[in-house]
Design an enzyme around this catalytic site. Structure first.
Site, short mmCIF file in Angstrom:
data_model
loop_
_atom_site.label_atom_id
_atom_site.label_comp_id
_atom_site.label_asym_id
_atom_site.label_seq_id
_atom_site.Cartn_x
_atom_site.Cartn_y
_atom_site.Cartn_z
N ARG A 9 0.75 -1.22 0.09
CA ARG A 9 -0.04 0.01 -0.09
C ARG A 9 0.72 1.14 0.01
O ARG A 9 0.91 1.99 -1.28
CB ARG A 9 -0.81 0.11 1.27
N ASP A 10 1.52 1.51 1.06
CA ASP A 10 2.41 2.79 1.20
C ASP A 10 3.36 2.80 0.08
O ASP A 10 3.68 3.71 -0.55
CB ASP A 10 2.84 3.17 2.68
N HIS B 171 5.58 4.72 12.45
CA HIS B 171 5.81 4.51 11.11
C HIS B 171 6.58 5.66 10.56
O HIS B 171 6.35 6.89 10.46
CB HIS B 171 4.19 4.80 10.52
N HIS C 89 9.19 7.05 7.71
CA HIS C 89 9.92 7.44 6.05
C HIS C 89 11.15 7.48 6.38
O HIS C 89 11.61 8.00 7.59
CB HIS C 89 9.20 8.16 5.37
N CYS D 186 4.77 9.34 -0.11
CA CYS D 186 3.47 9.65 -0.15
C CYS D 186 3.15 10.78 -1.23
O CYS D 186 3.70 11.77 -1.41
CB CYS D 186 3.16 10.39 1.20
N ASN E 48 9.10 4.30 3.02
CA ASN E 48 9.38 3.64 4.48
C ASN E 48 10.37 3.08 4.48
O ASN E 48 11.07 2.46 3.80
CB ASN E 48 7.99 2.78 4.70
P1 HMG Z 1 -13.28 14.65 -1.62
O1 HMG Z 1 -12.89 15.09 -3.35
O2 HMG Z 1 -13.07 15.82 -0.67
O3 HMG Z 1 -14.53 13.80 -1.60
O4 HMG Z 1 -11.93 13.66 -1.31
P2 HMG Z 1 -15.91 13.85 -1.88
O5 HMG Z 1 -16.66 12.93 -0.86
O6 HMG Z 1 -16.22 15.22 -2.30
O7 HMG Z 1 -15.89 12.80 -3.27
C1 HMG Z 1 -15.13 13.36 -4.51
C2 HMG Z 1 -15.33 12.27 -5.46
O8 HMG Z 1 -14.51 11.37 -4.88
C3 HMG Z 1 -16.48 11.49 -5.75
O9 HMG Z 1 -16.64 11.05 -7.16
C4 HMG Z 1 -16.66 10.20 -4.81
O10 HMG Z 1 -17.36 9.34 -5.48
C5 HMG Z 1 -15.10 9.73 -4.94
P3 HMG Z 1 -17.08 11.90 -8.31
O11 HMG Z 1 -18.57 11.99 -7.84
O12 HMG Z 1 -16.53 13.12 -8.54
O13 HMG Z 1 -16.74 10.97 -9.50
N1 HMG Z 1 -14.67 9.21 -3.39
C6 HMG Z 1 -14.27 8.05 -3.70
N2 HMG Z 1 -14.05 7.04 -4.54
C7 HMG Z 1 -13.52 5.95 -4.13
N3 HMG Z 1 -13.33 5.50 -2.74
C8 HMG Z 1 -13.48 6.51 -1.93
C9 HMG Z 1 -14.20 7.82 -2.13
N4 HMG Z 1 -14.29 8.70 -1.46
C10 HMG Z 1 -14.92 9.52 -2.30
N5 HMG Z 1 -13.29 6.26 -0.74
C11 HMG Z 1 -10.88 11.77 -0.25
C12 HMG Z 1 -11.61 13.06 -0.16
C13 HMG Z 1 -10.42 11.48 1.04
C14 HMG Z 1 -11.67 10.80 -0.65
C15 HMG Z 1 -9.84 12.21 -1.05
O14 HMG Z 1 -8.94 13.14 -0.63
C16 HMG Z 1 -8.69 11.02 -1.22
O15 HMG Z 1 -9.17 9.92 -1.66
N6 HMG Z 1 -7.59 11.20 -0.76
C17 HMG Z 1 -6.64 10.12 -0.54
C18 HMG Z 1 -5.48 10.17 0.05
C19 HMG Z 1 -4.71 9.44 0.09
O16 HMG Z 1 -4.83 8.16 -0.08
N7 HMG Z 1 -3.07 9.78 0.55
C20 HMG Z 1 -2.24 8.72 0.48
C21 HMG Z 1 -2.78 7.68 1.66
S1 HMG Z 1 -1.97 8.57 3.29
C22 HMG Z 1 -0.54 8.33 3.56
O17 HMG Z 1 0.03 7.57 2.64
C23 HMG Z 1 0.14 8.51 4.86
C24 HMG Z 1 0.32 7.42 5.65
O18 HMG Z 1 1.38 6.37 5.13
C25 HMG Z 1 0.95 7.64 7.00
C26 HMG Z 1 2.23 8.85 6.61
O19 HMG Z 1 3.04 8.12 6.09
O20 HMG Z 1 1.92 9.73 7.30
C27 HMG Z 1 -0.78 6.63 5.95
MG MG Z 2 3.37 6.40 5.12
#
Ligand code: HMG
Ligand code: MG
Length: 302
Positions: A15-16, A207, A209, A240, A249
């Site tokens: 995933r990450d 966690h 990086h 990320c 990571n």
């Molecule tokens: P948004 O645009 O504010 O949400 O996104 P929305 O509710 O207004 O929805 C907009 C569109 O997204 C819609 O589609 C929804 O259906 C779709 P449209 O009508 O425009 O075609 N949608 C989704 N589709 C599939 N699955 C879903 C979903 N939710 C909405 N769950 C949202 C808000 C959170 C969804 C968006 O900002 C997003 O997906 N962000 C992803 C961020 C991400 O994945 N970042 C990387 C992971 S975090 C990370 O790596 C850090 C970590 O490792 C720890 C660290 O290292 O810090 C964990």
């Molecule tokens: Mg991470």
């Protein structure tokens, strides 16, 4: 404090690690990677992410991946779920643990999940309630706990506040994340000690990086204050998409090499992880980022 006898390593490479790859990685390759990691002995593998495919295209195959993997009884296959849409998809896909992910800095929260910290907690609340109702394990990730790519310093109390909010949602485990790999050992201990004031020490994880090469030192420093769960990524994959310049990571092979040397039990076979790292690095067409992994591979062919 004495170092733990045993640690849990959560493998987050599928995933990450892969979420940041620009070129499409076919579901079949992700499935083979998860299967190889299962064979290595991990008890928890972060395998999928049910986020918007517009935001993170690489994770769009999560449903296929979860359907294709060979599950070993007792192993937890986790998935990221930022909202109810993600939670429902994760349940259909049979995720054993769902991960809500927030941040200790407002700026990162906005960039990563498009809402404020307070709004994110309100989005997570129904996910947490649904997870509890269905008896699914709930984990939370607190990004930018050691520094933010947009706002710089993150106050200790901001970390403590988000950890407390995640605790109040009923999380089973809370990850303290160095999203951009900027922390150093004493700072790490200060942040962990602040988190420990809010949540059970045996439910907190580190966690890290490895952007600035400090991740192993940060893990060691975390163990000195009693943390015994760590995340790592096979072959040091990752980064990320919303933290520019941040590298992957800490590499799982490097963590295992250190734990083995310290006599700390992990239950994981380093050689099988090295093979998994070689497999994914060959697919990606580059040398793996694990120092221990590369050294072991070089020794094998010497
Ligand atoms: P948004 O645009 O504010 O949400 O996104 P929305 O509710 O207004 O929805 C907009 C569109 O997204 C819609 O589609 C929804 O259906 C779709 P449209 O009508 O425009 O075609 N949608 C989704 N589709 C599939 N699955 C879903 C979903 N939710 C909405 N769950 C949202 C808000 C959170 C969804 C968006 O900002 C997003 O997906 N962000 C992803 C961020 C991400 O994945 N970042 C990387 C992971 S975090 C990370 O790596 C850090 C970590 O490792 C720890 C660290 O290292 O810090 C964990
Ligand atoms: Mg991470």
């Amino acid at each position: 404090m004495k170092l733990p006898h045993k640690v849990k390593i959560v493998e987050v490479g599928p995933r990450d690690g892969l979420q940041n790859e620009k070129e499409d990685v076919p579901a079949q390759v992700k499935i083979e990677l998860v299967n190889r990691l299962t064979a290595a002995g991990f008890s928890n593998i972060e395998s999928a992410s049910f986020v918007s495919p517009k935001w993170v295209p690489q994770m769009a195959t999560s449903k296929e991946v979860m359907a294709g993997i060979t599950r070993k009884p007792g192993v937890i296959y986790s998935a990221l779920t930022p909202n109810m849409q993600g939670f429902e998809a994760a349940m259909e896909a049979g995720a054993d643990e769902v991960v809500i992910f927030g941040a200790a800095s407002e700026a990162f929260s906005q960039r990563n999940i498009n809402c404020s910290i307070a709004e994110s907690i309100e989005r997570f609340r129904p996910v947490a309630e649904a997870a509890k109702q269905r008896g699914v394990r709930l984990r939370a990730s607190v990004s930018t706990a050691f520094g933010c790519p947009y706002q710089g310093e993150v106050p200790l109390d901001a970390v403590g506040d988000v950890v407390a909010r995640m605790r109040d949602l009923g999380c089973d485990e809370i990850d303290i994340a160095d999203t951009i790999g900027v922390s150093t050992p004493r700072k790490t201990q200060a942040v962990m000690e602040r988190a420990i004031r809010e949540f059970r020490i045996d439910g907190l994880s580190g966690h890290f990086h490895d952007t600035y090469g400090q991740a192993l030192a940060n893990i060691y420093a975390s163990m000195e204050v009693g943390i015994a769960i760590f995340h790592s990524s096979v072959s040091g994959l990752g980064g990320c998409p919303y933290a520019k310049g941040a590298t992957g990571n800490v590499a799982t092979e490097d963590v295992l090499y250190m734990m083995n040397g310290l006599g700390i039990e992990t239950g994981i076979d380093l050689d099988v992880v090295v093979d998994a790292g070689h497999f994914i690095s060959q697919f990606l067409g580059r040398k793996g980022a694990s120092r221990a992994g590369n050294a072991i591979l070089a020794k094998r062919t010497a």
